[in-house]
Each structure stands twice: as C-alpha cells, then as structure tokens.
Design a protein around this motif. Structure first.
Motif, mmCIF file in Angstrom:
data_model
loop_
_atom_site.group_PDB
_atom_site.id
_atom_site.type_symbol
_atom_site.label_atom_id
_atom_site.label_comp_id
_atom_site.label_asym_id
_atom_site.label_seq_id
_atom_site.Cartn_x
_atom_site.Cartn_y
_atom_site.Cartn_z
ATOM 1 N N ALA A 156 -6.416 -3.904 -1.818
ATOM 2 C CA ALA A 156 -5.795 -3.520 -0.802
ATOM 3 C C ALA A 156 -6.071 -1.492 -1.143
ATOM 4 C CB ALA A 156 -4.919 -3.123 0.314
ATOM 5 N N GLN A 157 -5.533 -1.705 -1.827
ATOM 6 C CA GLN A 157 -6.192 0.541 -2.468
ATOM 7 C C GLN A 157 -6.168 0.566 -4.459
ATOM 8 O OE1 GLN A 157 -2.509 2.724 -1.203
ATOM 9 N NE2 GLN A 157 -2.809 2.388 1.129
ATOM 10 N N SER A 175 -6.871 7.423 3.083
ATOM 11 C CA SER A 175 -6.907 8.420 3.663
ATOM 12 C C SER A 175 -8.058 8.373 1.960
ATOM 13 C CB SER A 175 -6.925 8.868 3.975
ATOM 14 O OG SER A 175 -6.054 9.733 2.968
ATOM 15 N N PRO A 197 0.676 -1.097 0.096
ATOM 16 C CA PRO A 197 0.022 -0.004 0.069
ATOM 17 C C PRO A 197 0.611 0.843 -0.379
ATOM 18 C CG PRO A 197 -0.756 -1.404 1.588
ATOM 19 C CD PRO A 197 0.105 -2.041 1.834
ATOM 20 N N GLY A 253 -10.398 1.128 -0.598
ATOM 21 C CA GLY A 253 -9.465 0.790 -0.333
ATOM 22 C C GLY A 253 -9.002 1.308 1.035
ATOM 23 N N GLN A 254 -8.276 1.440 1.570
ATOM 24 C CA GLN A 254 -7.633 1.326 2.883
ATOM 25 C C GLN A 254 -6.824 2.220 2.758
ATOM 26 O OE1 GLN A 254 -5.396 -2.867 4.349
ATOM 27 N NE2 GLN A 254 -7.646 -3.393 3.595
#
Length: 323
Positions: free
Chosen positions: A286-287, A304, A92, A301-302
């Motif tokens: 994940a992103q 901001s 990530p 996803g993970q």
C-alpha cells in the motif's frame, strides 16, 4: 550385670573368670575380623559389577539429557546494520509518521530503524549483491533474507556428531506487509554465514545450507564437507543463518541428523512445534518508500508526497530493479 551377659560368670573361680574373659575376647575379635574380611572379600568380588552398573547408570542419565540445545536469536541490528535493507510494517504509516520518516536521511539506516522498530517494523536484508558459484551448479537465488544466529551446545559427557541439516517448509503464504521502506545496496558483498535457498512455496524443496564466507569453502554445501562435533567437552558452535525467500513468506524448521554411541538420530530445531518465520517482501504494498541516493525519498502508493523529492526517479527505476 555380668551374669546377664555372661551367664554364671560371678560363680566361677577367679582363674576360670580370666579364662572365660579371654575366650570371650577372642570370639568377639574373631567375629569382627571375620565380618571385616568377609565384607572386604564381597566388595572385591562385586567391584567390577558395581563399577559396570555405575557406568551404565551414568550413561543412562547422560542419554536422558537432550542431545544438544539449539538457541535461535535475531540479529542485533543496533550493533550490526547491513549495507542494504528493507523495513516492513503491517499497516500504512499515518501522515505524521510519514513526515517524520521522510525528514530522516535514508543514508542513516540506524536512525530509520530506530524510528520504525517501535512501530512494529521488521528488517529484511538484501543478499544477492554478487553472483556466487554454488556447488552442484545451483544458482545464487535472487531474493532477500531475515538472518538469525543459531547456537548449538551439548552438556552430554559422550560426544555426538551432527552430519546433516535439512530445512523443512511447514507453510508458505503471500507476504502481508502494507508498508515497505527500501534502502537498496550500493555495491556490497554477501554477508558471511550459511545460506538456505527457501525461494518458492511450500512445494519447493529448500536447497543448502551453502557457505557464504570468503575463501575456498565459499559456495559449497556445508555438510558435504564439514560436520559439527558436540558434547564430551567440545565448544559450542555458532552460525549466522541466511534463509533466502522470494515472493512467499515461509514458516519452517530444521531437521538436524546426528550420530552418537547409540546410532543415528534426528532432532528438530526449534524444538516442539515452534517454527522459524522468514518474511518475503510484497511486490505491491500500500505504501512504498524508496531511498534514492543524492535525491532523497520517493513515495509510491496511498500517501501524500510530503518530503518525497525523488518520486519521479523512483517511478522510472522501480519497475526495472529486480525484486
């Protein structure tokens, strides 16, 4: 000294000495001529055998060289950026890296790539922009590709002909990238080159290569209508290869079938146990950063939402867009 080489020479009368010298000279000259013509005759008598032996030796040395040398090089994306790409990363992005990415315009793919490449990013190209009619009714696969350039060259004196290439999957697995940066197409044509349909897993047989260049050959099986001649002063051959996968990352190689004066053979590309890796795009990374034209980045996803102005639009359209 004369008595040592010509025994009794000094005791002979002068006339006999002259005769002795004349005879000796005739014998010496005759010996030289006999040796010369004997050697000349032997050389003439064996010249055909020696020429045949030398030619066979040259052929043996020629065949000891590799039939051809294959060189695989990745595409130079700094010089030739595709219209639409996905960039993959095995980890990530940090908050700082996310902020730097979303500050860039996805419309400037070269700048996005310049940022992601030092982090370990890899480019995967969109390929299925248009439906091409492939030979034998095979449907254009819906997937993505990691193109590379394949160069073939032979230093052999004797010619050879490559009449087939078969892709062989060595191993396939689920893609492992955790970050996906998606800059989708806006209506472009497929890139020219040779397409191998590598979709599916290890048990799924690759199809191709098909010709993607525009013209009458487009969509046809390349080696059904063409062959590659190498050696004997022939120029090298260069191809852009597009191995297209779907949901599986595959390691694979090419078996090239060729014929020369000794018969049919097969050579592996790349040589030894090396393989070619074609990476698939993960479905749920994940992103996920997606560029939405006229709106900006959407982020799922993970991470901001810093710099992510188009997330809602992306969420509505992401599930509808084909992989």
């Amino acid at each position: 000294m004369a008595d040592e080489r010509l025994p009794g020479f000094r005791r002979l009368p002068p006339k006999h000495r002259a005769l002795y010298m004349a005879v000796a000279a005739v014998v010496i000259v005759g010996g030289i001529l006999f040796a010369y013509y004997a050697n000349y005759g032997l050389d003439r008598a064996t010249s055909s055998d020696r020429a045949r032996s030398d030619k066979n030796a040259e052929k043996t040395v020629d065949r000891e060289q590799p039939a051809f040398v294959s060189t695989i090089t990745p595409r130079d994306y700094e010089q030739d950026m595709p219209e639409a790409v996905v960039i993959l990363l095995d980890r990530p992005l940090t908050a700082t890296e996310q902020a730097a990415l979303t500050a860039l315009s996805g419309g400037n793919k070269s700048k996005v790539w310049a940022f992601m490449k030092p982090l370990g990013g890899r480019i995967v190209e969109y390929t299925s922009y248009l439906q091409i009619a492939l030979e034998d009714g095979h449907e254009m696969p819906r997937g993505k590709a990691q193109s590379f350039n394949l160069n073939l060259n032979s230093d052999r004196g004797a010619g050879l002909t490559i009449n087939a290439m078969t892709a062989v999957k060595d191993a396939c697995s689920a893609p492992a990238a955790q970050t996906l940066i998606d800059i989708p197409p806006a209506g472009s044509n497929p890139r020219p080159g040779l397409l191998w349909d590598m979709t599916g897993g290890t048990a799924d047989q690759p199809e191709g290569p098909y010709v993607l260049d525009e013209g009458e050959s487009q969509g046809k099986q390349y080696f059904r209508h063409n062959a590659i001649d190498l050696g004997n002063g022939q120029s090298n051959m260069a191809f852009r290869v597009q191995p297209q996968v779907s949901d599986q990352t595959c390691k694979w190689h090419i078996n090239a079938s060729y014929t020369d004066t000794t018969g049919p053979h097969t050579q592996r590309i790349p040589t030894g146990t090396a393989t070619i890796t074609t990476e698939a795009v993960p479905q749920n990374p994940a992103q996920y950063f997606g560029w939405v034209i006229s709106q900006g980045w959407g982020c799922i996803g993970q991470m901001s939402q810093q710099g992510c102005k188009a997330t809602k639009t992306l969420e509505r359209t992401h599930s509808e867009r084909p992989a």
